[in-house]
Design a protein around this motif. Sequence first.
Motif, mmCIF file in Angstrom:
data_model
loop_
_atom_site.group_PDB
_atom_site.id
_atom_site.type_symbol
_atom_site.label_atom_id
_atom_site.label_comp_id
_atom_site.label_asym_id
_atom_site.label_seq_id
_atom_site.Cartn_x
_atom_site.Cartn_y
_atom_site.Cartn_z
ATOM 1 N N GLY A 113 -22.458 -79.160 59.081
ATOM 2 C CA GLY A 113 -21.132 -78.698 59.457
ATOM 3 C C GLY A 113 -20.431 -78.035 58.290
ATOM 4 O O GLY A 113 -21.020 -77.844 57.218
ATOM 5 N N ALA A 114 -19.179 -77.673 58.504
ATOM 6 C CA ALA A 114 -18.395 -77.060 57.444
ATOM 7 C C ALA A 114 -16.915 -77.272 57.727
ATOM 8 O O ALA A 114 -16.480 -77.272 58.879
ATOM 9 N N GLU A 115 -16.161 -77.488 56.662
ATOM 10 C CA GLU A 115 -14.705 -77.559 56.767
ATOM 11 C C GLU A 115 -14.136 -76.178 56.469
ATOM 12 O O GLU A 115 -14.513 -75.531 55.486
ATOM 13 N N VAL A 116 -13.225 -75.725 57.305
ATOM 14 C CA VAL A 116 -12.620 -74.409 57.142
ATOM 15 C C VAL A 116 -11.485 -74.498 56.116
ATOM 16 O O VAL A 116 -10.624 -75.381 56.196
ATOM 17 N N LEU A 117 -11.489 -73.594 55.160
ATOM 18 C CA LEU A 117 -10.439 -73.498 54.147
ATOM 19 C C LEU A 117 -9.794 -72.121 54.231
ATOM 20 O O LEU A 117 -10.478 -71.127 54.485
ATOM 21 N N CYS A 118 -8.495 -72.063 54.030
ATOM 22 C CA CYS A 118 -7.777 -70.787 54.107
ATOM 23 C C CYS A 118 -7.527 -70.260 52.694
ATOM 24 O O CYS A 118 -7.142 -71.014 51.799
ATOM 25 N N ARG A 119 -7.739 -68.973 52.519
ATOM 26 C CA ARG A 119 -7.524 -68.306 51.229
ATOM 27 C C ARG A 119 -6.582 -67.116 51.415
ATOM 28 O O ARG A 119 -6.613 -66.440 52.446
ATOM 29 N N TRP A 120 -5.761 -66.894 50.405
ATOM 30 C CA TRP A 120 -4.808 -65.776 50.457
ATOM 31 C C TRP A 120 -4.804 -65.068 49.115
ATOM 32 O O TRP A 120 -4.433 -65.637 48.109
ATOM 33 N N ASP A 121 -5.235 -63.832 49.123
ATOM 34 C CA ASP A 121 -5.248 -62.990 47.928
ATOM 35 C C ASP A 121 -4.300 -61.826 48.183
ATOM 36 O O ASP A 121 -4.669 -60.818 48.782
ATOM 37 N N ASP A 122 -3.043 -61.988 47.769
ATOM 38 C CA ASP A 122 -2.019 -60.975 48.041
ATOM 39 C C ASP A 122 -2.213 -59.770 47.129
ATOM 40 O O ASP A 122 -2.489 -59.926 45.933
ATOM 41 N N PRO A 123 -2.078 -58.539 47.665
ATOM 42 C CA PRO A 123 -2.305 -57.344 46.838
ATOM 43 C C PRO A 123 -1.319 -57.198 45.684
ATOM 44 O O PRO A 123 -1.624 -56.539 44.686
ATOM 45 N N VAL A 124 -0.155 -57.798 45.787
ATOM 46 C CA VAL A 124 0.852 -57.707 44.725
ATOM 47 C C VAL A 124 0.908 -58.990 43.904
ATOM 48 O O VAL A 124 0.887 -58.959 42.672
ATOM 49 N N LEU A 125 0.950 -60.139 44.581
ATOM 50 C CA LEU A 125 1.125 -61.414 43.897
ATOM 51 C C LEU A 125 -0.174 -62.021 43.388
ATOM 52 O O LEU A 125 -0.153 -62.934 42.567
ATOM 53 N N GLY A 126 -1.299 -61.523 43.895
ATOM 54 C CA GLY A 126 -2.591 -62.056 43.482
ATOM 55 C C GLY A 126 -3.005 -63.253 44.312
ATOM 56 O O GLY A 126 -2.393 -63.581 45.329
ATOM 57 N N ARG A 127 -4.051 -63.934 43.883
ATOM 58 C CA ARG A 127 -4.575 -65.086 44.624
ATOM 59 C C ARG A 127 -3.620 -66.262 44.516
ATOM 60 O O ARG A 127 -3.191 -66.626 43.423
ATOM 61 N N GLN A 128 -3.337 -66.883 45.672
ATOM 62 C CA GLN A 128 -2.393 -67.990 45.725
ATOM 63 C C GLN A 128 -3.124 -69.321 45.868
ATOM 64 O O GLN A 128 -4.163 -69.402 46.526
ATOM 65 N N VAL A 129 -2.538 -70.342 45.270
ATOM 66 C CA VAL A 129 -3.089 -71.692 45.395
ATOM 67 C C VAL A 129 -2.845 -72.176 46.829
ATOM 68 O O VAL A 129 -1.709 -72.128 47.311
ATOM 69 N N PRO A 130 -3.880 -72.639 47.538
ATOM 70 C CA PRO A 130 -3.705 -73.039 48.938
ATOM 71 C C PRO A 130 -2.584 -74.037 49.173
ATOM 72 O O PRO A 130 -1.802 -73.893 50.115
ATOM 73 N N SER A 131 -2.475 -75.070 48.325
ATOM 74 C CA SER A 131 -1.424 -76.070 48.541
ATOM 75 C C SER A 131 -0.040 -75.448 48.443
ATOM 76 O O SER A 131 0.892 -75.873 49.139
ATOM 77 N N ASP A 132 0.099 -74.405 47.597
ATOM 78 C CA ASP A 132 1.399 -73.740 47.454
ATOM 79 C C ASP A 132 1.794 -73.020 48.734
ATOM 80 O O ASP A 132 2.890 -73.231 49.269
ATOM 81 N N PHE A 133 0.904 -72.163 49.254
ATOM 82 C CA PHE A 133 1.343 -71.391 50.420
ATOM 83 C C PHE A 133 1.351 -72.231 51.694
ATOM 84 O O PHE A 133 2.111 -71.927 52.628
ATOM 85 N N ILE A 134 0.568 -73.299 51.736
ATOM 86 C CA ILE A 134 0.645 -74.193 52.901
ATOM 87 C C ILE A 134 1.979 -74.940 52.891
ATOM 88 O O ILE A 134 2.637 -75.080 53.926
ATOM 89 N N ASN A 135 2.418 -75.410 51.719
ATOM 90 C CA ASN A 135 3.722 -76.066 51.624
ATOM 91 C C ASN A 135 4.846 -75.106 51.995
ATOM 92 O O ASN A 135 5.823 -75.499 52.647
ATOM 93 N N VAL A 136 4.717 -73.858 51.582
ATOM 94 C CA VAL A 136 5.723 -72.855 51.942
ATOM 95 C C VAL A 136 5.708 -72.609 53.445
ATOM 96 O O VAL A 136 6.761 -72.470 54.083
ATOM 97 N N ALA A 137 4.510 -72.577 54.033
ATOM 98 C CA ALA A 137 4.409 -72.385 55.484
ATOM 99 C C ALA A 137 5.104 -73.523 56.228
ATOM 100 O O ALA A 137 5.778 -73.288 57.238
ATOM 101 N N VAL A 138 4.966 -74.746 55.739
ATOM 102 C CA VAL A 138 5.637 -75.886 56.362
ATOM 103 C C VAL A 138 7.147 -75.763 56.208
ATOM 104 O O VAL A 138 7.909 -75.930 57.161
ATOM 105 N N ALA A 139 7.586 -75.451 54.977
ATOM 106 C CA ALA A 139 9.021 -75.397 54.689
ATOM 107 C C ALA A 139 9.724 -74.262 55.431
ATOM 108 O O ALA A 139 10.921 -74.363 55.726
ATOM 109 N N THR A 140 9.014 -73.191 55.735
ATOM 110 C CA THR A 140 9.620 -72.030 56.386
ATOM 111 C C THR A 140 9.226 -71.915 57.861
ATOM 112 O O THR A 140 9.419 -70.870 58.475
ATOM 113 N N GLU A 141 8.675 -72.998 58.404
ATOM 114 C CA GLU A 141 8.310 -73.065 59.825
ATOM 115 C C GLU A 141 7.312 -71.972 60.228
ATOM 116 O O GLU A 141 7.355 -71.453 61.335
ATOM 117 N N GLN A 142 6.380 -71.695 59.298
ATOM 118 C CA GLN A 142 5.302 -70.761 59.602
ATOM 119 C C GLN A 142 3.962 -71.476 59.767
ATOM 120 O O GLN A 142 2.936 -70.829 59.974
#
Length: 350
Positions: A113-142
């Motif tokens: 099997g495999a666990e799915v992980l989300c990655r975000w490499d923004d063209p301006v801000l660069g690669r983001q730490v998953p825990s950072d943008f997930i916490n932001v998604a929670v805080a901003t109802e995204q």
Amino acid sequence: DYPLRDVYKRQLLGALEEPLTLTEHVLEPAFHVGVARSPADGSEFGPLHRAATRALELTHKPPVSACRLAEPPERGLQLRERLAGPLAIALEGEGLELAFQPILELESSRLVGAEVLCRWDDPVLGRQVPSDFINVAVATEQISALGRWVVEAALATLAAWDRAGHRLERIGINISALQLEDPHGMPFLREAVVRYGLATDRVVLELAEADVIALSGRAVDHLRDLHRQGFRLAMDDFGTGYSGLKRLTQLPFGQVKVDRSLIAAIDYDPMQQAMLMALVTTAAGSGVDLVAEGIERSRQLQMLQSLGCRYGQGFHLAPPLSAAEMEAALSDPSGRWRADAAGGVRVGEG
């Protein structure tokens, strides 16, 4: 480059934590460091020392980590201001991608099997730490929108592998308590599985132990309904203790993923060995699959095998893979892909 730095960090930690033999005694060093940065955390010794000490204390708390950066109190607000808008744009466009953490049967090294992980490499801000943008998604109802994106992308990839003749038994998708409260989230999951022609029992919904303990009555009802529909449920990051065990007996979990903090010293700590042995016995008696997370040393793997733990994931077994790398692994049952993956730079949580 973020992934490359992570590889060097793990190599350095591996060297520092190599066991030492003094006369007849074997010593197992453990390396922990808290990092403060100037001027963000202060410009004088006192504030920097206090910030580094707070960061060091965090390395001993779940999720256990060898290295933590100091986080000023206002960091969460700064992250929201910086990431909320770009994250919304990424969700609408092509800014996100998936990685896949392989789960192996420990005795045979078979990919199951495999666990799915989300990655975000923004063209301006660069690669983001998953825990950072997930916490932001929670805080901003995204978080519901992010969850739907992950489900859609993961199931589309699984169906594509099936069409190519590379079948993966199960895929694990992390969900949050907030997603279980979302009236649109659970119907979307069922509709997506049907749309891609997949069996529900191939989808493992992973819910962190901390979320499981705090579930509302409505969320519990939704979780049980998902189980009735055939989805497999997993308690992730298991390790808090009695509260998690109590919920495990109350809800229809078919899998428990043991937090890395409970196996960090499994190869030399008798207490962790005894705890894991009890979990193995309990899981076997109740028909629950046990998966050890964060396996990073060969000695950990050997001890887990001797204790009867059947499944595991972690950097020692395989780092997170891209979709293409995962497909190549599925087409290579010999296991050679593991050596190739370990030599790469795609490193993750494990």
